[in-house]
Design a protein around this motif. Structure first.
Motif, mmCIF file in Angstrom:
data_model
loop_
_atom_site.group_PDB
_atom_site.id
_atom_site.type_symbol
_atom_site.label_atom_id
_atom_site.label_comp_id
_atom_site.label_asym_id
_atom_site.label_seq_id
_atom_site.Cartn_x
_atom_site.Cartn_y
_atom_site.Cartn_z
ATOM 1 N N ALA A 471 0.836 -1.204 0.000
ATOM 2 C CA ALA A 471 0.000 0.000 0.000
ATOM 3 C C ALA A 471 0.864 1.244 0.000
ATOM 4 O O ALA A 471 1.930 1.282 0.633
ATOM 5 N N ALA A 472 0.407 2.249 -0.703
ATOM 6 C CA ALA A 472 0.964 3.600 -0.614
ATOM 7 C C ALA A 472 -0.045 4.413 0.181
ATOM 8 O O ALA A 472 -1.164 4.672 -0.286
ATOM 9 N N VAL A 473 0.328 4.787 1.403
ATOM 10 C CA VAL A 473 -0.600 5.427 2.334
ATOM 11 C C VAL A 473 -0.238 6.909 2.452
ATOM 12 O O VAL A 473 0.894 7.249 2.816
ATOM 13 N N ALA A 474 -1.174 7.773 2.137
ATOM 14 C CA ALA A 474 -0.987 9.215 2.307
ATOM 15 C C ALA A 474 -1.828 9.668 3.491
ATOM 16 O O ALA A 474 -3.059 9.560 3.461
ATOM 17 N N LEU A 475 -1.154 10.146 4.549
ATOM 18 C CA LEU A 475 -1.853 10.685 5.713
ATOM 19 C C LEU A 475 -1.814 12.199 5.613
ATOM 20 O O LEU A 475 -0.753 12.824 5.712
ATOM 21 N N LEU A 476 -2.984 12.809 5.389
ATOM 22 C CA LEU A 476 -3.107 14.258 5.264
ATOM 23 C C LEU A 476 -3.588 14.815 6.595
ATOM 24 O O LEU A 476 -4.674 14.434 7.066
ATOM 25 N N VAL A 477 -2.803 15.690 7.214
ATOM 26 C CA VAL A 477 -3.169 16.229 8.521
ATOM 27 C C VAL A 477 -3.343 17.740 8.421
ATOM 28 O O VAL A 477 -2.507 18.452 7.857
ATOM 29 N N ASP A 478 -4.421 18.209 8.970
ATOM 30 C CA ASP A 478 -4.759 19.632 8.981
ATOM 31 C C ASP A 478 -3.809 20.354 9.946
ATOM 32 O O ASP A 478 -3.740 20.028 11.133
ATOM 33 N N LEU A 563 -5.852 6.735 1.200
ATOM 34 C CA LEU A 563 -5.868 8.145 1.580
ATOM 35 C C LEU A 563 -6.564 8.297 2.932
ATOM 36 O O LEU A 563 -7.714 7.895 3.089
ATOM 37 N N LEU A 564 -5.862 8.890 3.906
ATOM 38 C CA LEU A 564 -6.408 9.154 5.236
ATOM 39 C C LEU A 564 -6.306 10.654 5.481
ATOM 40 O O LEU A 564 -5.213 11.223 5.438
ATOM 41 N N VAL A 565 -7.425 11.313 5.747
ATOM 42 C CA VAL A 565 -7.468 12.768 5.888
ATOM 43 C C VAL A 565 -7.983 13.123 7.283
ATOM 44 O O VAL A 565 -9.091 12.723 7.655
ATOM 45 N N VAL A 566 -7.191 13.879 8.042
ATOM 46 C CA VAL A 566 -7.576 14.344 9.377
ATOM 47 C C VAL A 566 -7.774 15.853 9.311
ATOM 48 O O VAL A 566 -6.841 16.596 8.982
ATOM 49 N N THR A 567 -8.990 16.331 9.626
ATOM 50 C CA THR A 567 -9.251 17.767 9.523
ATOM 51 C C THR A 567 -10.348 18.183 10.491
ATOM 52 O O THR A 567 -11.149 17.355 10.936
ATOM 53 N N ASP A 568 -10.354 19.487 10.830
ATOM 54 C CA ASP A 568 -11.421 20.012 11.688
ATOM 55 C C ASP A 568 -12.134 21.192 11.044
ATOM 56 O O ASP A 568 -12.876 21.910 11.720
ATOM 57 N N GLY A 569 -11.920 21.379 9.734
ATOM 58 C CA GLY A 569 -12.577 22.510 9.084
ATOM 59 C C GLY A 569 -12.786 22.296 7.600
ATOM 60 O O GLY A 569 -12.070 21.513 6.957
#
Length: 663
Positions: A471-478, A563-569
């Protein structure tokens, strides 16, 4: 007595640091430092903060500083100045009372002489010093009264000397004329030595000759004239601060009384010369300070000087414990002074903190970049990641009711077959086949296997496992400022570190990319993300982050994209064709359109997508739900403290879904 009959006695070890004491807890210190680094402190500040707070069961610098402050307040509240004046007044009253009693007992005394003496005593000034001076030529009729009066002058002499030479008051009690002459000779020789030193004319031999003659007056056992001056100047300066702290009336009274010391004005002249020499040689000492003592216990001159020395020690310790000046380390702490003022346990606490500071700097957990900045080392980040992964796994298992076995390793299910090891293989060894191969080869070479066995790379066989898709895992963090303002900054980083450690140690075939997005997005290595401070910039540029994620996925075409995306807005910024970031609140349609188009592009490429929504913003909830529906993804809404376990669960779940896809 024979040696085997001797009894042994045991007690507390007092020869320095306890050789059997457990080592300092670097794990606790590292986690505390890293937690503050993730919150935005520099590693230097974070280490200082941990040393100030202390650890579990360990006093910190702030605790010691509070003890220093309490000790200082106790000295100020329990004592007052003027004890010597009080004692002199009591001795004078005693002498006058005894003299008057003698008048009544002596029937043969001439009535006119008695009346004259009574008038003389009744007419004495109210000032103790003036009365003592006026009585200098008085012909005492009572021997006991005369002794009480002489005690005043003896007391003053001993007190004045005790101010400069600790312990002199007790040493000169009941002193003879020869003792006083020895003191006078010592003062004269000391002033001669200091005069020569001021002129630069003294020699080592001069100092040794002086110590040979008068060393008994200096229990500190100075080894050079500089050490002698240091010790005397500190006490002399404390005596001057005590004098400064007296009321003008007290100072005047004391000065007048001092002229009566030992009945010799020469003593004051020698002491005045000594003070002048010391002040000239050590002008950096505090000769002008003062304190306000408000207690009930009156201090004599010697004890008062000791209290002012204690106050100076406590002030110096407070400054050392503050660690405010540039380049300060805990090696600067005066452990002897700390033990003297607060007790041996305080010195042990300070020594432990100093050892912890040295161990943190010497352990390799902190290192300096070429620009001189202190950073968490890769070793520290790995250890921190391991700890965070362990914590997240425990939370996962506690929620599931059992340990998640998928954290145990990266290999697939064993197929039962084995093959020769090749460079880069991460599958487990087949130990039985490997050892058998080594024995067979050793025997074929004519060697006796019983003499020892040496493994070669050709002996190693690995247990084949079912193939798994990498797997190619992209963790996007706000990384917008709202994450820090709402208390989500550190949990976000803890999550990234735990996932990074899991992938890099347990699933090494996978690839992980960390991408932070605020006004702009950028790729971050794990160390950079760990130390990234919160930035007060507006903008949540998910569009730019998705562009970088797409570039990462295209660089790994044979890997399953996750794709994993962590965001609060909601997204409030997007990239313009020229590369500039356009920000607007509330979000403009152009920003939403650019973000959705990039997500659709990733969805068409088969990216497995999960959004982690933090907070209760209804607009964000609607937006992420629609985004997930467009690409067949998921939205997870964990509590902030459960973010790490939630991300790990999704990552591990993606591996399960990949195995299902293969079948």
């Amino acid at each position: 007595m024979p040696a085997h009959h001797r009894s042994a006695r045991y007690g507390r070890y007092a020869g320095g640091p306890d050789p059997l004491a457990p080592p300092v807890d670097l794990a606790e210190a590292l986690e505390a430092v890293a937690e503050d680094v993730m919150a935005g402190y520099s590693p230097e500040e974070a280490l200082r903060e941990h040393l100030r707070r202390g650890g579990s069961g360990q006093e910190g610098l702030d605790d010691l500083a509070r003890r220093v402050h309490r000790r200082r307040q106790e000295l100020l509240k329990h004592h007052r100045l003027g004890g010597t004046l009080d004692e002199a007044k009591q001795l004078l009253e005693k002498a006058l009372r005894l003299e008057r009693e003698q008048f009544l007992r002596d029937a043969r005394m001439d009535p006119m002489d008695r009346s004259f003496r009574e008038l003389q005593l009744d007419g004495l000034p109210a000032s103790t010093a003036a009365a003592v001076s006026e009585l200098a030529s008085y012909d005492w009729q009572s021997r006991d009264a005369r002794e009480a009066y002489e005690q005043i002058r003896d007391l003053l002499g001993r007190e004045l000397l005790d101010q400069r030479f600790a312990g002199m008051k007790q040493a000169l009690e009941n002193a003879t004329d020869a003792d006083r002459e020895a003191v006078a000779a010592m003062l004269g020789d000391l002033n001669e030595l200091l005069d020569k030193h001021r002129r630069g004319e003294d020699t080592e031999e001069d100092f040794r000759d002086f110590m040979d003659r008068h060393g008994d007056f200096f229990p500190e056992d100075p080894q050079s004239v500089e050490e002698l001056i240091d010790a005397m100047a500190r006490r002399s300066a404390a005596a001057q601060r005590m004098l400064n702290s007296m009321s003008p009336e007290q100072r005047e009274e004391l000065m007048q009384l001092s002229a009566q010391a030992f009945g010799s004005p020469g003593l004051m002249a020698q002491l005045g010369r000594l003070d002048a020499n010391l002040q000239a040689l050590r002008p950096g000492e505090d000769w002008t300070g003062s304190e306000r003592l408000e207690g009930r216990d009156g201090l004599d001159l010697g004890d008062g000087t000791g209290v002012f020395q204690d106050l100076a020690d406590l002030d110096a310790l407070a400054e050392q414990l503050s660690q405010f000046h540039r380049g300060a380390t805990l090696d600067d702490l005066d452990l002897d002074a700390l033990a003297r003022q607060l007790g041996g346990d305080a010195a042990v606490s300070a020594r432990t903190l100093a050892e912890l500071e040295r161990a943190m700097r010497d352990s390799g957990y902190l290192r300096r970049d070429p620009d001189g900045q202190l950073r968490l080392s890769p070793r520290a980040v790995r250890r921190l990641g391991r700890s965070l992964l362990r914590d997240a796994a425990q939370r996962l298992s506690s929620r599931a009711g059992r340990r998640d076995a998928r954290l145990a390793g990266a290999a697939g299910e064993p197929s039962g077959a084995t093959r020769e090891w090749r460079f880069g293989d991460v599958e487990p060894w087949d130990t039985t086949r490997t050892v058998t191969n080594a024995i067979t080869r050793t025997a074929a070479e004519g060697a006796d296997p019983r003499e020892g066995l040496r493994l070669g790379t050709g002996d190693i066989e690995i247990a084949e496992t079912e193939a798994r898709t990498q797997a190619a895992v992209a963790l996007l963090v706000d990384t917008s400022f709202s994450m820090a303002a709402e208390g989500r900054w550190v949990p976000m980083k803890r999550t990234a570190l735990a996932l990074h450690h899991l992938v890099s140690t347990r699933f090494r075939g996978d690839r992980l990319e960390l991408i932070g997005f605020g006004r702009y997005a950028r790729q971050l290595d794990v160390g950079e993300l760990t130390g990234l401070p919160p930035l007060r910039e507006q903008g949540t540029n998910l569009h730019h982050a998705l562009l970088l994620a797409g570039r990462f996925f295209r660089a790994h075409p044979s890997f399953q994209p996750v794709l994993l995306v962590v965001t609060d807005g909601e997204p409030t910024a997007h990239l313009l064709p020229g590369g500039e970031s356009w920000f607007s609140w509330p979000p403009e349609p152009e920003t939403v359109r650019a973000t959705v188009e990039e997500l659709d592009r990733l969805g068409r490429a088969g990216v497995q997508t999960t959004f982690f929504r933090l907070g209760e913003d209804p607009g964000l909830a609607r937006f992420l739900q629609r985004m997930a529906q467009r690409v067949g993804g998921r939205v997870v809404t964990p509590e902030v403290e459960d973010l790490g376990p939630a991300v790990l669960r999704e990552y591990l779940g993606s591996r399960t879904r990949r195995r299902g896809f293969e079948r």
